[in-house]
Scaffold this motif. Structure first.
Motif, PDB file in Angstrom:
ATOM      1  N   UNK A 245       0.841  -1.186   0.000  1.00 28.30           N
ATOM      2  CA  UNK A 245       0.000   0.000   0.000  1.00 28.30           C
ATOM      3  C   UNK A 245       0.878   1.238   0.000  1.00 28.30           C
ATOM      4  N   UNK A 246       0.351   2.322  -0.529  1.00 25.84           N
ATOM      5  CA  UNK A 246       1.079   3.594  -0.588  1.00 25.84           C
ATOM      6  C   UNK A 246       0.328   4.651   0.212  1.00 25.84           C
ATOM      7  N   UNK A 247       1.080   5.483   0.911  1.00 26.81           N
ATOM      8  CA  UNK A 247       0.464   6.580   1.643  1.00 26.81           C
ATOM      9  C   UNK A 247       1.406   7.773   1.662  1.00 26.81           C
ATOM     10  N   UNK A 248       0.877   8.937   2.014  1.00 25.02           N
ATOM     11  CA  UNK A 248       1.662  10.162   2.096  1.00 25.02           C
ATOM     12  C   UNK A 248       1.987  10.457   3.559  1.00 25.02           C
ATOM     13  N   UNK A 252      -0.246  17.653   6.805  1.00 23.59           N
ATOM     14  CA  UNK A 252      -0.771  18.546   7.834  1.00 23.59           C
ATOM     15  C   UNK A 252      -2.044  17.956   8.446  1.00 23.59           C
ATOM     16  N   UNK A 253      -2.126  17.968   9.766  1.00 24.54           N
ATOM     17  CA  UNK A 253      -3.295  17.431  10.458  1.00 24.54           C
ATOM     18  C   UNK A 253      -3.330  15.916  10.487  1.00 24.54           C
ATOM     19  N   UNK A 254      -2.161  15.283  10.397  1.00 28.90           N
ATOM     20  CA  UNK A 254      -2.080  13.819  10.294  1.00 28.90           C
ATOM     21  C   UNK A 254      -2.680  13.138  11.518  1.00 28.90           C
ATOM     22  N   UNK A 255      -3.534  12.131  11.252  1.00 21.61           N
ATOM     23  CA  UNK A 255      -4.180  11.347  12.306  1.00 21.61           C
ATOM     24  C   UNK A 255      -3.930   9.852  12.139  1.00 21.61           C
ATOM     25  N   UNK A 256      -3.068   9.488  11.212  1.00 21.08           N
ATOM     26  CA  UNK A 256      -2.797   8.089  10.919  1.00 21.08           C
ATOM     27  C   UNK A 256      -2.141   8.008   9.556  1.00 21.08           C
ATOM     28  N   UNK A 257      -1.961   6.787   9.038  1.00 23.16           N
ATOM     29  CA  UNK A 257      -1.302   6.604   7.743  1.00 23.16           C
ATOM     30  C   UNK A 257      -2.104   7.276   6.630  1.00 23.16           C
ATOM     31  N   UNK A 259      -3.918   9.800   6.709  1.00 23.88           N
ATOM     32  CA  UNK A 259      -5.201  10.349   7.147  1.00 23.88           C
ATOM     33  C   UNK A 259      -4.992  11.713   7.808  1.00 23.88           C
ATOM     34  N   UNK A 260      -5.756  12.692   7.381  1.00 24.52           N
ATOM     35  CA  UNK A 260      -5.637  14.037   7.932  1.00 24.52           C
ATOM     36  C   UNK A 260      -6.999  14.602   8.272  1.00 24.52           C
ATOM     37  N   UNK A 261      -7.057  15.342   9.387  1.00 17.06           N
ATOM     38  CA  UNK A 261      -8.268  16.059   9.793  1.00 17.06           C
ATOM     39  C   UNK A 261      -7.906  17.539   9.910  1.00 17.06           C
ATOM     40  N   UNK A 262      -8.636  18.392   9.203  1.00 14.23           N
ATOM     41  CA  UNK A 262      -8.342  19.818   9.213  1.00 14.23           C
ATOM     42  C   UNK A 262      -9.607  20.616   9.535  1.00 14.23           C
ATOM     43  N   UNK A 263      -9.452  21.573  10.460  1.00 16.83           N
ATOM     44  CA  UNK A 263     -10.555  22.455  10.819  1.00 16.83           C
ATOM     45  C   UNK A 263     -10.697  23.519   9.740  1.00 16.83           C
ATOM     46  N   UNK A 264     -11.899  23.654   9.181  1.00 21.14           N
ATOM     47  CA  UNK A 264     -12.111  24.562   8.057  1.00 21.14           C
ATOM     48  C   UNK A 264     -12.716  25.896   8.483  1.00 21.14           C
ATOM     49  N   UNK A 265     -13.070  26.007   9.768  1.00 20.54           N
ATOM     50  CA  UNK A 265     -13.616  27.267  10.232  1.00 20.54           C
ATOM     51  C   UNK A 265     -15.091  27.177  10.597  1.00 20.54           C
ATOM     52  N   UNK A 266     -15.640  28.322  11.052  1.00 24.33           N
ATOM     53  CA  UNK A 266     -17.032  28.412  11.471  1.00 24.33           C
ATOM     54  C   UNK A 266     -17.721  29.467  10.608  1.00 24.33           C
ATOM     55  N   UNK A 267     -18.842  29.092  10.005  1.00 22.01           N
ATOM     56  CA  UNK A 267     -19.517  30.049   9.124  1.00 22.01           C
ATOM     57  C   UNK A 267     -20.449  30.960   9.921  1.00 22.01           C
ATOM     58  N   UNK A 268     -21.170  31.844   9.229  1.00 16.55           N
ATOM     59  CA  UNK A 268     -22.009  32.837   9.898  1.00 16.55           C
ATOM     60  C   UNK A 268     -23.249  32.224  10.551  1.00 16.55           C
ATOM     61  N   UNK A 274     -15.170  20.377   9.440  1.00 16.22           N
ATOM     62  CA  UNK A 274     -13.895  19.670   9.515  1.00 16.22           C
ATOM     63  C   UNK A 274     -13.731  18.834   8.248  1.00 16.22           C
ATOM     64  N   UNK A 275     -12.582  18.982   7.598  1.00 16.01           N
ATOM     65  CA  UNK A 275     -12.280  18.215   6.389  1.00 16.01           C
ATOM     66  C   UNK A 275     -11.474  16.988   6.768  1.00 16.01           C
ATOM     67  N   UNK A 276     -11.974  15.811   6.379  1.00 18.05           N
ATOM     68  CA  UNK A 276     -11.262  14.554   6.629  1.00 18.05           C
ATOM     69  C   UNK A 276     -10.814  13.993   5.285  1.00 18.05           C
ATOM     70  N   UNK A 277      -9.520  13.732   5.149  1.00 17.76           N
ATOM     71  CA  UNK A 277      -8.956  13.236   3.889  1.00 17.76           C
ATOM     72  C   UNK A 277      -8.085  12.020   4.158  1.00 17.76           C
TER      73      UNK A 277
END
Length: 310
Positions: A245-248, A252-257, A259-268, A274-277
């Motif tokens: 298997x291949x992974x990066x 940024x925001x790494x939570x595993x092989x 896997x990244x979780x990034x906070x995208x902000x709060x709207x009006x 939260x973006x999970x990739x």
């Protein structure tokens, strides 16, 4: 003289429960599985999301000699490589989790609402990852098996002979079979009916059926269509020229092989996002690293009539 009447009054269970704290579980989700394929695959970190698979161009032209003749008669040779090797690029599985800040502020005891939303979304993405490793149009295993490494069942139901035939085409250090739980059950019935019940081995605290010492690893991601499925046999690892298997790494925001979780902000409207990739791919380093048994009939349990039921 009238007798005293004593009424027995006690607090009822229903009323008493109003003052009691209920112990609450985190949300349970039936679709979560052990994902053994992801755990058992060796994972290789790639730079810039690109993995180039170099192969020898023509192995038959690599000449060798074994004789007692004059060294001047030794053949001259070199090992040529493919000029346009295949390059693998990481694919992504993504989702966005939205949660109202009022919910996370007011209702996060005893379980954090944001944490649980992210946990369930991550589990869902990881389940999807296992399916992609099998069926992705670009890198999925079942879409990259060469015809020479595909065989058919002899009788429909998976038999010891079928698995032996799989071993014969993936004979260099095979790591594990991969099959739907119903296919493993069908194989167990066929093997037991022939008087060779498959032994078990314990891995990670879990028992698995084996054949010829090779574990049969279950995954519900292998599809069953019209009662038929497939059984795979893999060799794994770069050093064995197997499947990897291949992974990066280091995103940024790494939570595993990969896997990244990034906070995208709060709207009006006070919605936090939260973006999970999850970035991954898969490579079959040499053609004989994987074999597939096609047209495996899983049947129905009530169709099976072992001797002791007569």
């Amino acid at each position: 003289m009238a007798e005293n009447q004593h009424a027995h009054i006690a607090l009822s269970d229903v009323a008493a429960r109003q003052l009691a704290n209920a112990t609450k579980t985190v949300p349970q989700m039936v679709s979560i599985t052990p994902r053994w394929l992801v755990h058992l695959l060796p994972w290789v970190g790639v730079e810039a999301g690109i993995y180039r698979l170099n192969k020898v161009k023509d192995e038959s032209r690599v000449l060798t000699a074994c004789s007692q003749l004059d060294e001047r008669e030794l053949p001259e040779t070199f090992v040529d490589y493919e000029e346009n090797p295949r390059e693998y690029f990481l694919s992504s599985v993504t989702t966005v989790v939205d949660i109202h800040t009022r919910v996370s502020d007011l209702y996060s005891s005893p379980h954090d609402q944001i944490q649980q939303q992210l946990r369930l979304a991550i589990e869902t993405i990881k389940e999807r990852q296992e399916s992609e490793l099998l069926y992705n149009q670009d890198y999925g295993m079942l879409n990259n098996v060469v015809p020479e490494q595909r065989i058919q069942t002899l009788t429909g139901a998976p038999t010891p002979d079928d698995l032996d035939e799989l071993i014969s085409i993936v004979w260099k250090e095979p790591a594990f079979f991969l099959a739907h739980p119903k296919a493993i059950a069908a194989f167990g019935r066929e093997a037991t009916r022939r008087g060779v019940p498959p032994p078990t081995v314990t891995l990670f605290g879990t028992p698995f059926l084996t054949w010829r010492g090779i574990p049969l690893i279950p995954t519900n991601k292998l599809k069953i269509v019209d009662g038929k499925t497939q059984i795979l046999l893999l060799r794994t690892g770069e050093s064995r020229q197997g499947v990897v298997g291949l992974y990066q790494p280091g995103i940024s925001g790494e939570q595993g092989l990969g896997l990244a979780v990034k906070f995208m902000g709060i709207d009006r409207k006070a919605i936090a996002s939260y973006l999970i990739s999850l970035y991954c791919s898969l490579v079959i380093l040499t053609d004989d690293a994987i074999g597939v048994l096609d047209n495996v009939e899983v049947g129905k349990y009530h169709d099976y009539k072992p001797e002791y039921r007569k």
